[in-house]
Enzyme design. Structure first.
Site, PDB file in Angstrom:
ATOM      1  N   ASN A   9      12.858 -38.254   6.498  1.00 45.61           N
ATOM      2  CA  ASN A   9      13.968 -37.813   7.352  1.00 45.61           C
ATOM      3  C   ASN A   9      13.382 -36.969   8.480  1.00 45.61           C
ATOM      4  O   ASN A   9      13.028 -35.813   8.273  1.00 45.61           O
ATOM      5  CB  ASN A   9      14.961 -36.997   6.498  1.00 45.61           C
ATOM      6  CG  ASN A   9      16.131 -36.498   7.324  1.00 45.61           C
ATOM      7  OD1 ASN A   9      16.323 -36.932   8.452  1.00 45.61           O
ATOM      8  ND2 ASN A   9      16.907 -35.590   6.752  1.00 45.61           N
ATOM      9  N   TRP A  10      13.289 -37.585   9.650  1.00 44.58           N
ATOM     10  CA  TRP A  10      12.648 -36.880  10.773  1.00 44.58           C
ATOM     11  C   TRP A  10      13.529 -35.811  11.386  1.00 44.58           C
ATOM     12  O   TRP A  10      13.072 -35.036  12.235  1.00 44.58           O
ATOM     13  CB  TRP A  10      12.263 -37.891  11.864  1.00 44.58           C
ATOM     14  CG  TRP A  10      11.022 -38.675  11.551  1.00 44.58           C
ATOM     15  CD1 TRP A  10      10.254 -38.591  10.418  1.00 44.58           C
ATOM     16  CD2 TRP A  10      10.406 -39.663  12.383  1.00 44.58           C
ATOM     17  NE1 TRP A  10       9.192 -39.467  10.494  1.00 44.58           N
ATOM     18  CE2 TRP A  10       9.263 -40.135  11.691  1.00 44.58           C
ATOM     19  CE3 TRP A  10      10.701 -40.198  13.625  1.00 44.58           C
ATOM     20  CZ2 TRP A  10       8.423 -41.117  12.221  1.00 44.58           C
ATOM     21  CZ3 TRP A  10       9.866 -41.170  14.155  1.00 44.58           C
ATOM     22  CH2 TRP A  10       8.741 -41.619  13.461  1.00 44.58           C
ATOM     23  N   LYS A  11      14.805 -35.812  11.046  1.00 38.78           N
ATOM     24  CA  LYS A  11      15.755 -34.838  11.603  1.00 38.78           C
ATOM     25  C   LYS A  11      15.720 -34.875  13.143  1.00 38.78           C
ATOM     26  O   LYS A  11      15.531 -35.934  13.705  1.00 38.78           O
ATOM     27  CB  LYS A  11      15.479 -33.445  11.024  1.00 38.78           C
ATOM     28  CG  LYS A  11      15.432 -33.497   9.487  1.00 38.78           C
ATOM     29  CD  LYS A  11      15.447 -32.160   8.818  1.00 38.78           C
ATOM     30  CE  LYS A  11      15.384 -32.350   7.305  1.00 38.78           C
ATOM     31  NZ  LYS A  11      15.535 -31.124   6.540  1.00 38.78           N
ATOM     32  N   HIS A  99      24.438 -35.527   5.052  1.00 39.24           N
ATOM     33  CA  HIS A  99      23.326 -34.574   4.855  1.00 39.24           C
ATOM     34  C   HIS A  99      23.863 -33.141   4.946  1.00 39.24           C
ATOM     35  O   HIS A  99      24.725 -32.845   5.784  1.00 39.24           O
ATOM     36  CB  HIS A  99      22.240 -34.806   5.914  1.00 39.24           C
ATOM     37  CG  HIS A  99      20.964 -34.100   5.591  1.00 39.24           C
ATOM     38  ND1 HIS A  99      20.816 -32.750   5.777  1.00 39.24           N
ATOM     39  CD2 HIS A  99      19.795 -34.536   5.055  1.00 39.24           C
ATOM     40  CE1 HIS A  99      19.590 -32.387   5.392  1.00 39.24           C
ATOM     41  NE2 HIS A  99      18.961 -33.458   4.941  1.00 39.24           N
ATOM     42  N   GLU A 148      20.662 -33.025  -2.921  1.00 39.43           N
ATOM     43  CA  GLU A 148      19.906 -32.123  -2.061  1.00 39.43           C
ATOM     44  C   GLU A 148      20.132 -30.701  -2.511  1.00 39.43           C
ATOM     45  O   GLU A 148      21.270 -30.257  -2.638  1.00 39.43           O
ATOM     46  CB  GLU A 148      20.453 -32.167  -0.645  1.00 39.43           C
ATOM     47  CG  GLU A 148      20.221 -33.391   0.099  1.00 39.43           C
ATOM     48  CD  GLU A 148      20.707 -33.145   1.516  1.00 39.43           C
ATOM     49  OE1 GLU A 148      19.864 -33.218   2.397  1.00 39.43           O
ATOM     50  OE2 GLU A 148      21.886 -32.825   1.716  1.00 39.43           O
ATOM     51  N   GLY A 154      13.450 -27.188   3.387  1.00 37.22           N
ATOM     52  CA  GLY A 154      12.615 -26.572   4.424  1.00 37.22           C
ATOM     53  C   GLY A 154      11.950 -25.274   3.996  1.00 37.22           C
ATOM     54  O   GLY A 154      11.298 -24.624   4.799  1.00 37.22           O
ATOM     55  N   SER A 185      12.090 -29.863   0.084  1.00 39.27           N
ATOM     56  CA  SER A 185      10.718 -29.353   0.059  1.00 39.27           C
ATOM     57  C   SER A 185       9.748 -30.113  -0.842  1.00 39.27           C
ATOM     58  O   SER A 185       8.839 -29.517  -1.413  1.00 39.27           O
ATOM     59  CB  SER A 185      10.720 -27.869  -0.324  1.00 39.27           C
ATOM     60  OG  SER A 185      11.246 -27.099   0.731  1.00 39.27           O
ATOM     61  N   GLY A 206      11.625 -34.205   4.494  1.00 38.07           N
ATOM     62  CA  GLY A 206      11.759 -33.835   5.897  1.00 38.07           C
ATOM     63  C   GLY A 206      10.404 -33.415   6.440  1.00 38.07           C
ATOM     64  O   GLY A 206       9.646 -34.219   6.985  1.00 38.07           O
ATOM     65  N   GLY A 207      10.075 -32.149   6.239  1.00 41.77           N
ATOM     66  CA  GLY A 207       8.840 -31.566   6.778  1.00 41.77           C
ATOM     67  C   GLY A 207       7.600 -32.412   6.501  1.00 41.77           C
ATOM     68  O   GLY A 207       6.780 -32.646   7.394  1.00 41.77           O
TER      69      GLY A 207
END
Ligand code: PGA
Length: 226
Positions: A9-11, A99, A148, A154, A185, A206-207
């Site tokens: 998920n590149w956000k 999300h 989630e 994050g 995370s 994500g990160g």
């Protein structure tokens, strides 16, 4: 053996050039990886880069699927700035809906999310639907559910895999055995442990998806034990 999903998920990240360069570097990393991918990999990207990535993925014949991170609740027409599900036909196979960041920062409600799911289904998009616990409503027809843990997204510190598994089990039981992923995370150290849990069918990251070599590390971490 269960199918394991790895969803990037590149956000709100990456220009067109950065996205192109990510994909080109990742395709080099993949060429080094000699066996077929042991995972279903879905890249969820901003609308602004989906067309260019779709073309490149086809051209390079990469074994990955493309998704976007939102869709309009409206069908089409006078909704300035909205990207409708119809507009995504041929551009994305998957869409993330619900999300926690969109619920929190864009005030998306369950009612809006239901409409988004309906629109996405009409256009044949596969739906990755996110919730923060097993009490939140999940519309009919979603394909993949994500648990989630908003508090740890994050943060660099994921939830304990065994406790995440309990929540994923409850979600699976309430939703006819659909695939349930964990998000929050995940990194290369924890990837395998999450995927090994009996009720977790994969992860959303994500990160750890923003750099192609780090994303590849997740695949390697999984494959080297698999
Ligand atoms: P994170 O994001 O991996 O950066 O915590 C996860 C998510 O958005 O679900």
């Amino acid at each position: 053996m269960k199918t394991i999903y790895l969803v990037a998920n590149w956000k709100s990240n990456k220009t067109v050039e950065e996205a192109r360069s990510w994909l080109s570097d990742f395709s080099c990393e993949l060429r080094e990886f000699k066996t077929p991918l042991p995972l279903t990999v879905i890249l969820s990207v901003p609308f602004t880069v989906s067309a260019v990535l779709q073309e490149e993925i086809k051209k390079l014949e990469m074994p990955i699927h493309l998704g976007v991170q939102n869709v309009s609740q409206f069908q089409s027409g006078a909704y300035t700035g909205e990207i409708s599900a119809q507009m995504l036909e041929g551009l994305a196979e998957y869409v993330i809906i619900g999300h926690s960041e969109r619920r929190k920062y864009l005030n998306e409600t369950d009612e809006m999310l239901l409409k988004k799911v309906e629109q996405a289904k009409l256009s044949g998009l596969k739906i990755i639907y996110c919730v923060e616990n097993d009490l939140m409503p999940i519309p009919d027809g979603v394909d993949i559910i994500v648990y989630e843990s908003f508090a740890v997204i994050g943060s660099g510190k994921p939830e304990d895999p065994a406790s995440a598994d309990l929540m994923c089990r409850a979600l699976k039981e309430k939703n006819g055995g659909k695939p349930v992923l964990y998000g929050g995370s995940v990194n290369k150290e924890t990837m395998k442990e999450f995927c090994d849990q009996p009720s977790i069918d994969g992860v959303i990251v994500g990160g750890a998806s923003l750099k192609p070599d780090q994303f590849m590390q997740l695949i390697l971490a999984f494959a080297s034990y698999g």
